[in-house]
Design a protein around this motif. Structure first.
Motif, short mmCIF file in Angstrom:
data_model
loop_
_atom_site.label_atom_id
_atom_site.label_comp_id
_atom_site.label_asym_id
_atom_site.label_seq_id
_atom_site.Cartn_x
_atom_site.Cartn_y
_atom_site.Cartn_z
N TYR A 69 0.81 -1.21 0.00
CA TYR A 69 0.00 0.00 0.00
C TYR A 69 0.85 1.27 0.00
CZ TYR A 69 -3.59 -3.27 1.62
OH TYR A 69 -4.46 -4.33 1.74
N LEU A 70 0.31 2.29 -0.66
CA LEU A 70 0.79 3.66 -0.46
C LEU A 70 -0.03 4.23 0.68
CD1 LEU A 70 2.22 6.36 -1.17
CD2 LEU A 70 0.34 6.77 -2.80
N ALA A 71 0.62 4.70 1.74
CA ALA A 71 -0.08 5.31 2.87
C ALA A 71 0.00 6.83 2.73
CB ALA A 71 0.55 4.87 4.19
N TYR A 72 -1.15 7.48 2.83
CA TYR A 72 -1.23 8.92 2.62
C TYR A 72 -1.95 9.56 3.79
CZ TYR A 72 -2.19 13.32 0.08
OH TYR A 72 -2.27 14.64 -0.32
N LEU A 73 -1.31 10.56 4.39
CA LEU A 73 -1.92 11.31 5.50
C LEU A 73 -2.04 12.76 5.05
CD1 LEU A 73 0.43 9.17 7.00
CD2 LEU A 73 -1.31 9.64 8.74
N PRO A 74 -3.13 13.10 4.32
CA PRO A 74 -3.26 14.45 3.76
C PRO A 74 -3.47 15.51 4.83
CG PRO A 74 -5.29 13.21 3.44
CD PRO A 74 -4.29 12.25 4.03
N GLU A 75 -2.67 16.57 4.75
CA GLU A 75 -2.77 17.70 5.66
C GLU A 75 -2.79 17.25 7.12
OE1 GLU A 75 -5.87 20.33 4.33
OE2 GLU A 75 -4.89 20.66 2.41
N VAL A 105 5.17 6.15 2.59
CA VAL A 105 4.27 7.00 3.37
C VAL A 105 4.40 8.43 2.87
CG1 VAL A 105 3.66 7.83 5.67
CG2 VAL A 105 4.56 5.51 5.39
N LYS A 106 3.26 9.05 2.61
CA LYS A 106 3.22 10.46 2.18
C LYS A 106 2.38 11.24 3.18
CE LYS A 106 2.69 11.63 -2.19
NZ LYS A 106 3.84 12.54 -2.46
N MET A 107 2.89 12.39 3.61
CA MET A 107 2.12 13.23 4.52
C MET A 107 2.37 14.70 4.20
SD MET A 107 4.15 13.15 8.17
CE MET A 107 5.84 13.76 8.28
N GLY A 108 1.42 15.53 4.63
CA GLY A 108 1.54 16.97 4.44
C GLY A 108 1.42 17.68 5.78
N PRO A 109 2.54 17.96 6.45
CA PRO A 109 2.46 18.61 7.76
C PRO A 109 1.67 19.91 7.71
CG PRO A 109 4.71 17.89 7.30
CD PRO A 109 3.93 17.70 6.04
N PRO A 110 0.69 20.11 8.61
CA PRO A 110 -0.10 21.34 8.62
C PRO A 110 0.67 22.48 9.28
CG PRO A 110 -0.83 19.90 10.37
CD PRO A 110 0.26 19.16 9.65
N VAL A 111 1.85 22.77 8.74
CA VAL A 111 2.76 23.75 9.33
C VAL A 111 3.01 24.87 8.32
CG1 VAL A 111 5.06 24.13 10.30
CG2 VAL A 111 3.86 21.96 10.73
N ALA A 112 2.62 26.10 8.64
CA ALA A 112 2.85 27.25 7.76
C ALA A 112 4.30 27.69 7.87
CB ALA A 112 1.92 28.40 8.14
N ALA A 113 4.92 28.01 6.72
CA ALA A 113 6.33 28.42 6.69
C ALA A 113 6.49 29.92 6.44
CB ALA A 113 7.08 27.63 5.61
N ARG A 114 5.73 30.46 5.49
CA ARG A 114 5.83 31.89 5.16
C ARG A 114 4.44 32.44 4.82
NH1 ARG A 114 10.41 32.57 0.63
NH2 ARG A 114 9.38 30.75 -0.28
N ARG A 115 4.31 33.75 5.03
CA ARG A 115 3.05 34.44 4.73
C ARG A 115 3.35 35.75 3.99
NH1 ARG A 115 -0.96 32.20 8.22
NH2 ARG A 115 -0.01 30.88 9.82
N ASP A 355 7.64 12.46 1.57
CA ASP A 355 7.58 11.00 1.38
C ASP A 355 8.62 10.31 2.26
OD1 ASP A 355 5.66 11.33 -0.57
OD2 ASP A 355 7.09 11.21 -2.24
N PHE A 356 8.24 9.14 2.76
CA PHE A 356 9.20 8.28 3.44
C PHE A 356 9.14 6.91 2.77
CE2 PHE A 356 11.35 5.63 6.41
CZ PHE A 356 12.20 6.47 7.12
N PRO A 357 10.17 6.54 1.98
CA PRO A 357 10.17 5.23 1.31
C PRO A 357 10.46 4.11 2.31
CG PRO A 357 11.72 6.80 0.29
CD PRO A 357 11.36 7.34 1.63
#
Length: 373
Positions: A69-75, A105-115, A355-357
């Motif tokens: 499986y590809l594991a995905y943790l969106p946002e 494993v794919k994830m998108g940390p809900p962390v803002a970097a710049r505005r 991504d983490f392979p």
């Protein structure tokens, strides 16, 4: 501190999310119900006192003919991203997903970097030497975001470079546009709109445009405009069944999780949009409009109604979702960026997706397949 990770119930997951002011709509369990091609699993982190301290929605997509499986943790995840022991949060998750058969494993940390303020974005658009928003000096930098990025790299995570139009590539947008509501009255939000926006709202009202909150039976009307928009803006539309599934799944969890709005003028639907709510965060999710009667400004009218309703719900932020990072006049998405900037909010860059392979051979094969699509 060490954490124990295990699967948790829908009820425990939802209770944890409800206790927090801002969690992505892609980290509530009902989002897993929207994605039938993925197997959804709710993950829970427990501290040494056996107290639930973090959650994550993992979506698992099977490889054809293989039980991998590809594991995905969106946002996600909904954890303490600023914690000094970030490894203690992520390593149990990787071990658990590997046991489930995940090869990557794919994830998108809900962390803002710049505005970037609306004024900074407008100046960047007007600057003939500014090709991309990322190359323009930001109004606000979030130092902890870059520290988190460095720590992820040291752990073996790989940052995914966006493909295609920034904000509209595969995966979730790295650049979004948000209007802060926290501590502001609706009148203050309205004063933050630029002159063109305020003029267009008045023009729509004078022309007799009415915006109504619609129901499940109105999704086909939304869909007709959505298909027209897809042809005009050159993207592949989702099927009607997707939006019907969204409506049923999300609203079963919370009646305000998803709303549908239609803008009418003289018996004709000119614009339509969906709005999603989790806690104090409200998203403009999907929008659609016809090319006819643009002079009566239905798009401004529908957005102002949604912003007003979001404010009444107690929203701390109204999120316009993805924007393009490309500022050249030839970019067909620049007009959409200008439209959103007119609300007086801010462009926000997140850390992007990582991504983490777990199996480097299968991960590389997937990368190769995705690059050839």
């Amino acid at each position: 501190m060490s954490f124990r990770l295990k699967s948790i119930t829908r009820e425990d997951h939802l209770a944890f999310v409800r206790a927090r002011p801002s969690v992505s709509h892609m980290q509530v369990l009902s989002w897993g119900d929207v994605k039938p091609d993925w197997r959804a699993e709710s993950l829970g982190w427990f501290d040494e006192s056996d107290r639930l301290v973090g959650v994550g929605l993992a979506l698992l997509r099977p490889l054809p003919k293989l039980k991998r499986y590809l594991a995905y943790l969106p946002e996600g995840l909904v954890i303490d991203w600023a914690a000094p022991d970030l490894e203690q949060w992520l390593e149990p998750m990787l071990a658990h997903l590997k046991e489930q058969g995940a090869f990557s494993v794919k994830m998108g940390p809900p962390v803002a970097a710049r505005r970037w303020s609306a004024e900074a974005v407008k100046a960047a658009i007007a600057d003939p030497h500014a090709g991309r928003l990322r190359d323009v000096e930001a109004t606000v930098h979030e130092p902890r975001a870059f520290d988190i990025g460095d720590r992820l790299r040291r752990m073996g995570w790989q940052q995914t470079e966006p493909e295609g139009e920034e904000g509209f590539a595969a995966g979730q947008p790295r650049y979004v546009f948000q209007v802060p509501f926290a501590g502001r009255s609706l009148a203050q939000v309205q004063r933050g709109l630029n002159q063109q926006w305020r003029r267009n709202i008045k023009k729509a009202e004078k022309a007799g445009v009415t915006v109504v909150q619609a129901g499940y039976g109105d999704l086909p009307a939304f869909y007709d405009l959505y298909v027209e928009t897809a042809e005009r803006d050159r993207f592949i539309p989702r099927p009607l069944a997707y939006f019907q599934r969204m409506w049923t799944a999300l609203r079963a969890e919370d009646p305000d999780r998803m709303r549908l709005y239609l803008a009418h003028h003289e018996g004709e639907v000119l614009a339509a949009a969906t709005m999603l709510t989790v806690g104090e965060h409200v998203w403009y999710s999907y929008g659609a409009s016809t090319s006819r009667k643009r002079e009566v400004q239905p798009n401004n009218a529908i957005q102002w109604r949604m912003m007003s309703d979001a404010h009444a719900l107690g929203a701390g932020v109204y999120d316009f979702r993805g924007i393009t990072d490309t500022l050249e006049e030839s970019n067909h998405l620049l007009g959409l960026l200008r439209f959103k900037v007119g609300t007086g909010g801010e462009a926000v860059e997140y850390l992007g997706e990582w991504d983490f392979p777990l199996n480097k051979v299968l991960h590389k094969a997937l990368d190769l397949y995705m690059s050839r699509r």
